[in-house]
Design an enzyme around this catalytic site. Structure first.
Site, PDB file in Angstrom:
ATOM      1  N   PHE A 247       0.801  -1.226   0.000  1.00  0.00           N
ATOM      2  CA  PHE A 247       0.000   0.000   0.000  1.00  0.00           C
ATOM      3  C   PHE A 247       0.835   1.278   0.000  1.00  0.00           C
ATOM      4  O   PHE A 247       0.278   2.383  -0.006  1.00  0.00           O
ATOM      5  CB  PHE A 247      -0.953   0.015   1.210  1.00  0.00           C
ATOM      6  CG  PHE A 247      -0.253  -0.048   2.541  1.00  0.00           C
ATOM      7  CD1 PHE A 247       0.317   1.081   3.114  1.00  0.00           C
ATOM      8  CD2 PHE A 247      -0.167  -1.248   3.234  1.00  0.00           C
ATOM      9  CE1 PHE A 247       0.954   1.024   4.349  1.00  0.00           C
ATOM     10  CE2 PHE A 247       0.470  -1.324   4.469  1.00  0.00           C
ATOM     11  CZ  PHE A 247       1.029  -0.177   5.021  1.00  0.00           C
TER      12      PHE A 247
ATOM     13  N   THR B 297      -7.764   1.236  12.802  1.00  0.00           N
ATOM     14  CA  THR B 297      -7.284   1.693  11.495  1.00  0.00           C
ATOM     15  C   THR B 297      -8.372   1.591  10.436  1.00  0.00           C
ATOM     16  O   THR B 297      -8.546   2.492   9.619  1.00  0.00           O
ATOM     17  CB  THR B 297      -6.050   0.869  11.078  1.00  0.00           C
ATOM     18  OG1 THR B 297      -5.044   1.021  12.079  1.00  0.00           O
ATOM     19  CG2 THR B 297      -5.507   1.329   9.739  1.00  0.00           C
TER      20      THR B 297
ATOM     21  N   ARG C 260     -12.012   7.869  13.561  1.00  0.00           N
ATOM     22  CA  ARG C 260     -12.086   7.115  12.307  1.00  0.00           C
ATOM     23  C   ARG C 260     -13.512   6.652  12.013  1.00  0.00           C
ATOM     24  O   ARG C 260     -13.926   6.620  10.854  1.00  0.00           O
ATOM     25  CB  ARG C 260     -11.088   5.966  12.327  1.00  0.00           C
ATOM     26  CG  ARG C 260      -9.657   6.496  12.187  1.00  0.00           C
ATOM     27  CD  ARG C 260      -8.649   5.400  12.152  1.00  0.00           C
ATOM     28  NE  ARG C 260      -7.322   5.907  11.822  1.00  0.00           N
ATOM     29  CZ  ARG C 260      -6.209   5.425  12.338  1.00  0.00           C
ATOM     30  NH1 ARG C 260      -6.250   4.421  13.204  1.00  0.00           N
ATOM     31  NH2 ARG C 260      -5.043   5.924  11.982  1.00  0.00           N
TER      32      ARG C 260
ATOM     33  N   ASN D  61      -8.191   7.237   6.128  1.00  0.00           N
ATOM     34  CA  ASN D  61      -8.720   6.983   7.467  1.00  0.00           C
ATOM     35  C   ASN D  61      -8.571   8.151   8.444  1.00  0.00           C
ATOM     36  O   ASN D  61      -8.476   7.959   9.651  1.00  0.00           O
ATOM     37  CB  ASN D  61      -8.149   5.683   8.041  1.00  0.00           C
ATOM     38  CG  ASN D  61      -6.660   5.732   8.264  1.00  0.00           C
ATOM     39  OD1 ASN D  61      -6.008   6.743   8.014  1.00  0.00           O
ATOM     40  ND2 ASN D  61      -6.102   4.635   8.749  1.00  0.00           N
TER      41      ASN D  61
ATOM     42  N   HIS E 278      -3.630  10.140  11.752  1.00  0.00           N
ATOM     43  CA  HIS E 278      -2.454   9.321  12.057  1.00  0.00           C
ATOM     44  C   HIS E 278      -2.037   9.669  13.473  1.00  0.00           C
ATOM     45  O   HIS E 278      -2.139  10.820  13.890  1.00  0.00           O
ATOM     46  CB  HIS E 278      -1.305   9.651  11.098  1.00  0.00           C
ATOM     47  CG  HIS E 278       0.028   9.129  11.556  1.00  0.00           C
ATOM     48  ND1 HIS E 278       0.481   7.872  11.233  1.00  0.00           N
ATOM     49  CD2 HIS E 278       0.987   9.688  12.347  1.00  0.00           C
ATOM     50  CE1 HIS E 278       1.674   7.692  11.793  1.00  0.00           C
ATOM     51  NE2 HIS E 278       1.995   8.776  12.473  1.00  0.00           N
TER      52      HIS E 278
END
Length: 141
Positions: free
Chosen positions: A59, A93, A104, A114, A117
């Site tokens: 990813f 996540t 989230r 999302n 962080h």
């Protein structure tokens, strides 16, 4: 418990939703203090460097592309057990697995977009904070 600092990033999807104020308010309501903050537009090189730990993950390129797709809000949060507290506020996540009331759950579009962080350990927090802020830009209060 010791007072800690952690890095928080409000990602491009949440910035585009005009969710910055609500997200910062949730941090403050939980007892965390914002001791440094700035809005930045990451370059590809900055995003690749910041997320270098994920370089070999499938990813990685999508993550870099997403993080450079718009401005992000970076901040240092300070408070008792700040790293754990921030991660609780963020939620899982994958927003489909995030508890109701977490950032989230409320603001993320997908596992990739999302919303936020947060540092996952004291060592990571120190490195991530130094990536974005000089010591004299952090104002404990």
């Amino acid at each position: 418990m010791a007072v800690e600092r952690t890095l928080s990033i409000i990602k491009p999807d949440a910035v585009a939703q005009n969710a910055i104020g609500e997200i910062l308010a949730r941090f403050e309501r939980s007892g965390l203090r914002v001791v440094a903050a700035r809005m930045v537009r990451l370059s590809t090189e900055q995003a690749e460097s910041f997320y270098a730990v994920h370089k070999e993950r499938p990813f990685f390129n999508d993550l870099v592309g997403f993080m450079t797709s718009g401005p992000v809000m970076v901040q240092v949060l300070e408070g008792e057990d700040a790293i754990r507290k921030n991660r609780e506020i963020m939620g899982a996540t994958n927003p489909k697995e995030a508890a109701a009331g977490t950032l989230r759950h409320d603001f993320a579009e997908s596992i990739d977009a999302n919303a936020v962080h947060g540092s996952d350990s004291p060592e990571t927090a120190e490195n991530e904070i130094e990536f974005f802020f000089k010591a004299d830009e952090i104002c404990s209060r």
